[in-house]
Design an enzyme around this catalytic site. Structure first.
Site, PDB file in Angstrom:
ATOM      1  N   GLY A  88       0.818  -1.205   0.000  1.00 49.99           N
ATOM      2  CA  GLY A  88       0.000   0.000   0.000  1.00 49.99           C
ATOM      3  C   GLY A  88       0.849   1.250   0.000  1.00 49.99           C
ATOM      4  O   GLY A  88       2.065   1.170   0.194  1.00 49.99           O
ATOM      5  N   PRO A  89       0.223   2.401  -0.211  1.00 50.76           N
ATOM      6  CA  PRO A  89       0.979   3.661  -0.236  1.00 50.76           C
ATOM      7  C   PRO A  89       1.602   3.961   1.129  1.00 50.76           C
ATOM      8  O   PRO A  89       1.168   3.401   2.138  1.00 50.76           O
ATOM      9  CB  PRO A  89      -0.094   4.710  -0.566  1.00 50.76           C
ATOM     10  CG  PRO A  89      -1.297   3.962  -0.988  1.00 50.76           C
ATOM     11  CD  PRO A  89      -1.215   2.609  -0.397  1.00 50.76           C
ATOM     12  N   PRO A  90       2.585   4.831   1.176  1.00 50.62           N
ATOM     13  CA  PRO A  90       3.221   5.171   2.453  1.00 50.62           C
ATOM     14  C   PRO A  90       2.211   5.802   3.411  1.00 50.62           C
ATOM     15  O   PRO A  90       1.338   6.557   2.977  1.00 50.62           O
ATOM     16  CB  PRO A  90       4.284   6.210   2.062  1.00 50.62           C
ATOM     17  CG  PRO A  90       4.425   6.125   0.591  1.00 50.62           C
ATOM     18  CD  PRO A  90       3.173   5.545   0.037  1.00 50.62           C
TER      19      PRO A  90
ATOM     20  N   THR B   5      -0.148   4.389   5.243  1.00 48.68           N
ATOM     21  CA  THR B   5      -1.496   3.839   5.381  1.00 48.68           C
ATOM     22  C   THR B   5      -1.613   2.907   6.576  1.00 48.68           C
ATOM     23  O   THR B   5      -2.689   2.385   6.837  1.00 48.68           O
ATOM     24  CB  THR B   5      -1.901   3.065   4.111  1.00 48.68           C
ATOM     25  OG1 THR B   5      -0.792   2.282   3.686  1.00 48.68           O
ATOM     26  CG2 THR B   5      -2.311   4.008   2.999  1.00 48.68           C
ATOM     27  N   GLY B   6      -0.500   2.666   7.261  1.00 48.84           N
ATOM     28  CA  GLY B   6      -0.587   1.875   8.492  1.00 48.84           C
ATOM     29  C   GLY B   6      -0.059   0.460   8.359  1.00 48.84           C
ATOM     30  O   GLY B   6      -0.486  -0.417   9.107  1.00 48.84           O
TER      31      GLY B   6
ATOM     32  N   THR C 141       3.085  -0.674   8.937  1.00 45.27           N
ATOM     33  CA  THR C 141       3.898  -0.976  10.120  1.00 45.27           C
ATOM     34  C   THR C 141       2.987  -1.155  11.334  1.00 45.27           C
ATOM     35  O   THR C 141       3.174  -2.071  12.138  1.00 45.27           O
ATOM     36  CB  THR C 141       4.883   0.173  10.381  1.00 45.27           C
ATOM     37  OG1 THR C 141       5.491   0.519   9.153  1.00 45.27           O
ATOM     38  CG2 THR C 141       5.937  -0.216  11.381  1.00 45.27           C
TER      39      THR C 141
ATOM     40  N   HIS D 274      -7.650  35.262 -10.375  1.00 45.69           N
ATOM     41  CA  HIS D 274      -7.278  33.890 -10.710  1.00 45.69           C
ATOM     42  C   HIS D 274      -8.106  32.895  -9.890  1.00 45.69           C
ATOM     43  O   HIS D 274      -8.730  31.985 -10.434  1.00 45.69           O
ATOM     44  CB  HIS D 274      -5.772  33.699 -10.441  1.00 45.69           C
ATOM     45  CG  HIS D 274      -5.246  32.347 -10.792  1.00 45.69           C
ATOM     46  ND1 HIS D 274      -4.477  32.119 -11.895  1.00 45.69           N
ATOM     47  CD2 HIS D 274      -5.387  31.145 -10.180  1.00 45.69           C
ATOM     48  CE1 HIS D 274      -4.162  30.832 -11.954  1.00 45.69           C
ATOM     49  NE2 HIS D 274      -4.702  30.224 -10.909  1.00 45.69           N
ATOM     50  N   GLU D 275      -8.140  33.123  -8.580  1.00 40.97           N
ATOM     51  CA  GLU D 275      -8.865  32.180  -7.708  1.00 40.97           C
ATOM     52  C   GLU D 275     -10.370  32.249  -7.951  1.00 40.97           C
ATOM     53  O   GLU D 275     -11.046  31.222  -7.970  1.00 40.97           O
ATOM     54  CB  GLU D 275      -8.553  32.446  -6.226  1.00 40.97           C
ATOM     55  CG  GLU D 275      -7.086  32.346  -5.836  1.00 40.97           C
ATOM     56  CD  GLU D 275      -6.418  31.060  -6.291  1.00 40.97           C
ATOM     57  OE1 GLU D 275      -7.112  30.052  -6.475  1.00 40.97           O
ATOM     58  OE2 GLU D 275      -5.186  31.074  -6.490  1.00 40.97           O
TER      59      GLU D 275
ATOM     60  N   HIS E 125     -11.311  30.206 -10.918  1.00 36.40           N
ATOM     61  CA  HIS E 125     -11.488  28.772 -10.624  1.00 36.40           C
ATOM     62  C   HIS E 125     -12.866  28.518 -10.013  1.00 36.40           C
ATOM     63  O   HIS E 125     -13.603  27.642 -10.449  1.00 36.40           O
ATOM     64  CB  HIS E 125     -10.461  28.305  -9.580  1.00 36.40           C
ATOM     65  CG  HIS E 125      -9.080  28.088 -10.118  1.00 36.40           C
ATOM     66  ND1 HIS E 125      -8.824  27.263 -11.164  1.00 36.40           N
ATOM     67  CD2 HIS E 125      -7.875  28.571  -9.718  1.00 36.40           C
ATOM     68  CE1 HIS E 125      -7.509  27.253 -11.395  1.00 36.40           C
ATOM     69  NE2 HIS E 125      -6.916  28.057 -10.530  1.00 36.40           N
TER      70      HIS E 125
HETATM   71  P1  ADP Z   1       3.358   2.726   6.656  1.00 30.93           P
HETATM   72  O1  ADP Z   1       4.131   1.652   7.324  1.00 30.93           O
HETATM   73  O2  ADP Z   1       2.215   2.214   5.854  1.00 30.93           O
HETATM   74  O3  ADP Z   1       4.163   3.710   5.883  1.00 30.93           O
HETATM   75  P2  ADP Z   1       2.783   3.494   9.360  1.00 30.93           P
HETATM   76  O4  ADP Z   1       2.195   2.231   9.852  1.00 30.93           O
HETATM   77  O5  ADP Z   1       4.205   3.735   9.733  1.00 30.93           O
HETATM   78  O6  ADP Z   1       2.656   3.592   7.784  1.00 30.93           O
HETATM   79  O7  ADP Z   1       1.871   4.704   9.816  1.00 30.93           O
HETATM   80  C1  ADP Z   1       2.366   5.891  10.339  1.00 30.93           C
HETATM   81  C2  ADP Z   1       1.439   6.455  11.390  1.00 30.93           C
HETATM   82  O8  ADP Z   1       0.211   6.868  10.805  1.00 30.93           O
HETATM   83  C3  ADP Z   1       1.035   5.448  12.437  1.00 30.93           C
HETATM   84  O9  ADP Z   1       1.946   5.438  13.480  1.00 30.93           O
HETATM   85  C4  ADP Z   1      -0.320   5.934  12.882  1.00 30.93           C
HETATM   86  O10 ADP Z   1      -0.209   6.937  13.855  1.00 30.93           O
HETATM   87  C5  ADP Z   1      -0.883   6.568  11.644  1.00 30.93           C
HETATM   88  N1  ADP Z   1      -1.777   5.642  10.921  1.00 30.93           N
HETATM   89  C6  ADP Z   1      -1.601   5.202   9.662  1.00 30.93           C
HETATM   90  N2  ADP Z   1      -2.611   4.405   9.292  1.00 30.93           N
HETATM   91  C7  ADP Z   1      -3.451   4.316  10.345  1.00 30.93           C
HETATM   92  C8  ADP Z   1      -4.681   3.630  10.574  1.00 30.93           C
HETATM   93  N3  ADP Z   1      -5.251   2.863   9.640  1.00 30.93           N
HETATM   94  N4  ADP Z   1      -5.281   3.776  11.772  1.00 30.93           N
HETATM   95  C9  ADP Z   1      -4.719   4.549  12.724  1.00 30.93           C
HETATM   96  N5  ADP Z   1      -3.562   5.228  12.567  1.00 30.93           N
HETATM   97  C10 ADP Z   1      -2.931   5.124  11.391  1.00 30.93           C
END
Ligand code: ADP
Length: 636
Positions: free
Chosen positions: A217-219, A221-222, A224, A438-439, A442
């Site tokens: 998934g994208p950076p 998104t949780g 880790t 400009h704004e 839009h």
């Molecule tokens: P990744 O590993 O996907 O790059 P992380 O898990 O490191 O992202 O997420 C970074 C921080 O963002 C987490 O420590 C948390 O605080 C927050 N976060 C990201 N996704 C979630 C989620 N689904 N629910 C709650 N907090 C989230």
């Protein structure tokens, strides 16, 4: 990403450690030298050295009591202390023949004279002793130093060691409750947790247990967070490290670290190994992405280890990546990372839940509507939302309030998306006018078109991320599909700013660079990916390269077609620009009114905008309300 990568045992610290050991060796040598010197002095007694001529003078004055000669060193005992503190024994080096000295002594009446034989044994003993002392000092210090280094796993002895840091459940302290908006991912991982809890349940029925799961998934998104939650739920140790921790300058180190990691994990099974950014080692061995011996060896070792372990012991490997397309196919085949868990950008409901999780420990007042914030943050990931809540809390404190309000949250959204207000940037009167038009260009184009989103706010306060002003849109509901009409309306909206500049000032500025970039991207996608051009029909002309990062696409067609695509894009953009100019010139009066108001106020809300818009167009409010309900039209 988190603290587990900040261990202080990496090769990065070898430099200072080398310096430290050099310093200790140097100190040892200095201490030994000083000790040898001291011993030498002690062996001579606490005497002081004088010139031979001085000794003769003393002899002549009758101050000498006795003299002893050893080799060519004369140790002289004086009769009495002449001055306070002066030594009673002195020594000097014999500078003449010893028979001459005997004559002098006789003449001076010194009777006590003895000639010592050179004591070879004591000389040797003295040398040996000083050597032993210095060696003992050095060995003690060195062993102390090495013990310390080994404890840290540093220096050469620790290079091949795995740098994974083990977390036990108590430390991760994270459960599925802390991860919001990723219900499908959690569901897939729930099975894994169950398997870690009770592997026997699966093995007795003959089910093979999964070896690994790949979180994609994208950076932010949780990923880790999810891995930690799995460890937290399963109550097992969690070995966490990043793919780049394996990669070292020396060939073979990565492979040895993989071996070490698995050995360590097997000892602690059941447990989880989490490899973040696995693409750093798992990149395809295909030369397309650039070959690298060290990385390939590391990957081979990882593949071998994944084949080698027995899943019934309860060892699970989780890995995270945002570039699954570059991973080696061998890594993804069944029996290795055979599960792929997609951790995508959260949808509206997901965002609301993530906001709720992070707002749990923050004092909120009654004005807060997290749903409204979630609507305004389409496309934001979990880490953005966590950041927004924190920014809002900081803003509330800064403004001396006890609880966070909706206004703080909206401001925080803007801070995260477009940066802070840049108050010190003073625009000239002329520039303010241009930015305003400009704004408003839009916003007005959006409001005039049926298929575009309503306006939430227009501002001409510059922001730190470079915007001189912007229009904030908030959709009424989240959309997963866009119709061709909507995309065309979007194009006209993007180009509305530049059209207003040209209409009013008869000149154009650099302010439309970002709009042009966005509009071109949409137009290109319509033609090459969405099959929305009459010229090419349904032919797919581009492929997405990194879906989870910047969504970059590459053309998949011949050069002649690429040139034609460029022409088509140009045509589409020109059509949209002409449409924007038409809409604005037909509504010039409204535009002037709103722009004048904006120059005065700097920021106007959607409500204020729509009020002027309706007044100028002579539309009564209820009429428009009816229209919204019936045709899903533009609202404020
Ligand atoms: P990744 O590993 O996907 O790059 P992380 O898990 O490191 O992202 O997420 C970074 C921080 O963002 C987490 O420590 C948390 O605080 C927050 N976060 C990201 N996704 C979630 C989620 N689904 N629910 C709650 N907090 C989230």
């Amino acid at each position: 990403m988190d603290q587990n990568q900040n261990q202080n045992n990496g090769p990065r610290n070898d430099g200072p450690k080398n310096k430290q050991s050099l310093l200790v060796i140097l100190i040892c040598i200095i201490i030994s030298l000083v000790m040898v010197n001291l011993l030498g002095r002690m062996s001579k007694g606490m005497t002081s050295e004088v010139e031979y001529s001085e000794f003769i003078e003393m002899l002549d004055k009758g101050e000498v009591e006795s003299v002893s000669l050893k080799a060519d060193t004369l140790t002289v005992t004086l009769k009495k202390q002449k001055k306070m503190g002066s030594p009673t024994t002195i020594y000097t080096t014999l500078m003449e023949d010893s028979s001459e000295l005997v004559k002098r002594l006789e003449k001076a009446g010194v009777e006590k004279f003895n000639r010592e034989k050179q004591d070879v044994v004591s000389e040797v003993l003295y040398t040996l002793l000083s050597m032993v002392v210095s060696v003992v000092v050095m060995v003690t210090l060195m062993s102390f130093l090495f013990r310390r280094m080994n404890k840290n796993g540093g220096m050469m002895g620790g290079v091949g060691k795995s740098k994974a840091k083990a977390y036990v459940q108590k430390e991760t302290g994270i459960t599925f409750k802390d991860v919001a908006g990723q219900d499908e991912a959690k569901e897939s991982l729930q099975e894994v947790v169950d398997f870690l809890h009770n592997p026997v349940k699966y093995t007795t029925i003959g089910a093979k247990l999964p070896k690994g799961a790949l979180l994609v998934g994208p950076p932010g998104t949780g990923k880790t967070l999810l891995a930690k939650a799995v460890a937290g739920e399963a109550h097992v140790p969690f070995f966490s490290l990043s793919g780049s921790d394996f990669v070292e300058m020396f060939v073979g180190v990565g492979a040895s670290r993989v071996r070490d990691l698995f050995e360590e994990a097997k000892k602690n099974a059941p447990c989880i190994i989490f490899i973040d950014e696995v693409d750093a080692i798992g990149k395809s061995r295909d030369a397309r992405y650039g070959g690298n011996d060290e990385r390939e060896q590391t990957l081979n070792q990882l593949l071998a280890e994944m084949d080698g372990f027995d899943t019934s012991k309860g060892l699970l490997i989780l890995a995270a990546t945002n570039r699954p397309e570059v991973l080696d196919p061998a890594l993804l085949r069944p029996g290795r990372f055979d599960r792929r868990v997609i951790v995508d950008r959260p949808d509206l409901k997901g965002r609301v839940n993530i906001l709720k999780v992070h707002a749990k420990n923050v004092a909120l007042d009654e004005s807060v509507d997290l749903e409204g914030i979630a609507l305004a943050t389409s496309g934001a990931v979990g880490s953005d939302l966590a950041n927004m809540i924190n920014e809002a809390a900081i803003l509330a404190v800064k403004n001396g309030r006890k609880a966070v309000s909706q206004k703080d949250l909206l401001e925080a959204v803007e801070v995260v998306l477009v940066g802070k207000e840049k108050k010190d940037r003073i625009l000239s009167q002329e520039e303010r006018k241009i930015v305003s038009y400009h704004e408003v260009g839009h916003a007005l184009v959006s409001a005039l078109q049926k298929d575009s989103e309503p306006v939430q706010k227009i501002t001409i306060v510059p922001r730190t991320m470079g915007a001189l002003g912007y229009v904030m849109h908030v959709p009424e509901e989240e959309k997963f599909l866009n119709t061709r009409k909507e995309l065309e309306a979007m194009l006209v909206g993007y180009l509305g700013g530049r059209a207003a500049e040209e209409l009013v000032f008869d000149t154009v500025t650099t302010g439309a660079a970002n709009d042009i970039e966005q509009a071109t991207k949409v137009a290109r996608a319509m033609i090459t990916q969405y099959g929305m051009s009459d010229r090419f029909g349904l032919m797919g002309l581009a492929e997405t390269q990194s879906q989870y990062l910047d969504g970059r696409t590459v053309l998949n067609c011949g050069d002649a077609t690429a040139t034609e695509i460029d022409h088509e894009v140009m045509k589409l953009l020109k059509k949209s620009y002409d449409e924007a100019k038409r809409l604005l010139s037909e509504n010039r009066e409204v535009m002037d009114k709103i722009a004048g108001f904006l120059i005065q106020k700097e920021t106007i809300t959607g409500k204020e905008f729509m009020k002027i818009f309706r007044e100028a167009k002579g539309i009564k409010e209820p009429e428009i309300q009816d229209a919204i309900e019936q045709k899903n039209e533009i609202v404020e």
